[in-house]
Write a protein that holds these residues in place. Structure first.
Motif, short mmCIF file in Angstrom:
data_model
loop_
_atom_site.label_atom_id
_atom_site.label_comp_id
_atom_site.label_asym_id
_atom_site.label_seq_id
_atom_site.Cartn_x
_atom_site.Cartn_y
_atom_site.Cartn_z
N SER A 197 57.59 8.08 39.97
CA SER A 197 57.53 7.51 41.24
C SER A 197 56.26 7.19 41.79
N ASP A 205 62.36 -0.65 33.84
CA ASP A 205 63.62 -0.71 33.82
C ASP A 205 64.45 -1.36 32.62
N LYS A 226 58.59 -0.29 37.30
CA LYS A 226 58.98 0.78 38.40
C LYS A 226 58.32 1.84 38.64
N SER A 261 64.23 7.45 41.22
CA SER A 261 65.17 7.31 42.36
C SER A 261 65.32 5.79 42.44
N GLY A 262 66.44 5.41 42.46
CA GLY A 262 66.87 4.24 42.91
C GLY A 262 66.76 3.40 41.70
N TYR A 263 66.36 3.56 40.56
CA TYR A 263 66.46 2.75 39.41
C TYR A 263 66.67 3.65 38.04
N LYS A 264 67.04 3.01 37.11
CA LYS A 264 67.45 3.68 35.69
C LYS A 264 65.94 3.26 34.68
#
Length: 302
Positions: A272, A242, A248, A176-179
């Motif tokens: 996460s 990432d 992350k 969520s919010g990043y690759k």
């Protein structure tokens, strides 16, 4: 002339009949006999080891390294390597123990690729500074048998089984919010890094082993580690990075059970979960730094 005929008859007596008889007349260290071999590799750890299932990986072939111990010797009398599962060798007649190690090499350049095989008592992973993982070909097998080599020989059959355990990782969440781009696995304790080719016992262990690669599809990552028949636990740290190299996701420590011929699947919310960066030195056990909110499933199959 009579002596020559007598010699021929003595050799003939070494292979007449079925099964092949064995007499002291066959012990002549000056005579070399042709010995056919048949190697049978058990690949029941997982069906993914078929060439067809390896997808885009460069096709490699099995290499068999054989050490022959004559008459109870503690060091090999002869050794050879072959890409054939039915090779032949020429050996002086006598009693032998055969030890066979099988690994994968490039067909056109069949030299050591994932394991050093020049020392039978320390078949070592190749190598710590550029540790190889996330490849189905970093897998090895071992087997042994005894045989009496006479003037004419039936094939010496050697059955080989896996020397390794497989550790694989799956995510139960989505980023969520990043690759996510890469995954880094750090072994926090010692991992077996060499086996003794005579008895297949673990002969050496490494510390401070880590590897990094692009995240996989079916499994985020997987690796093969030398193991023995006794279950042991290896603590690992899993990090998700990432495209810029920023961490992350991080799980500081998961204690992973392994056993020879077994597959351990670790499932959890790797994308996460972000534990704090561990303080040096990296913890080696005792649950230090584990985020108790990380809920994982460890499936251990033999």
């Amino acid at each position: 002339m009579a002596l020559a005929v007598s010699g021929v008859l003595a050799l003939a007596s070494c292979h007449e009949g079925a099964p092949i008889p064995y007499t002291e007349d066959c012990f002549d260290d000056n005579y070399n006999a042709e010995v056919p071999f048949t190697f049978v590799v058990s690949e029941d750890m997982e069906n993914a080891y078929t060439i067809q299932a390896r997808g885009s990986e460069t096709e490699l072939v099995k290499r068999y390294t054989v050490w022959a111990y004559k008459d109870g010797a503690t060091s090999p009398s002869f050794s050879f390597s072959s890409l054939s599962e039915t090779p032949s060798a020429t050996l002086p007649i006598g009693n032998y123990e055969f030890k066979v190690f099988c690994d994968y090499v490039d067909k056109d350049m069949p030299k050591d690729k994932y394991f050093f095989t020049d020392e039978v008592d320390e078949i070592l992973v190749f190598k710590k500074s550029s540790y190889a993982a996330f490849t189905h070909y970093k897998h090895s097998f071992w087997g042994q048998t005894s045989a009496k080599i006479v003037y004419k020989n039936k094939p010496v059959r050697v059955e080989l089984s896996s020397l390794m355990a497989r550790i694989q990782y799956k995510a139960t969440d989505a980023p969520s919010g990043y690759k996510p781009e890469n995954i880094r696995i750090t072994y926090l304790g010692k991992i077996p890094s060499a086996i003794n080719g005579y008895n297949s016992d673990i002969s050496y262990e490494w510390e401070n082993v880590s590897y990094l690669h692009k995240i996989g599809d079916e499994h985020l990552s997987f690796d093969y580690v030398f193991a023995d028949d006794a279950e042991r636990t290896i603590p690992v740290m899993v990090e998700i990075l990432d495209g810029e190299g920023a961490v992350k996701g991080r799980v500081q420590e998961i204690r992973v059970p392994i056993k020879r011929g077994g597959i351990t699947t670790v499932e959890g919310p790797f994308f996460s979960t972000l534990d704090d960066e561990p303080e040096p030195p990296v913890p080696s056990g005792g649950g230090v730094g584990i985020d108790t909110g990380f809920t994982s499933t460890v499936v251990f199959e033999v």
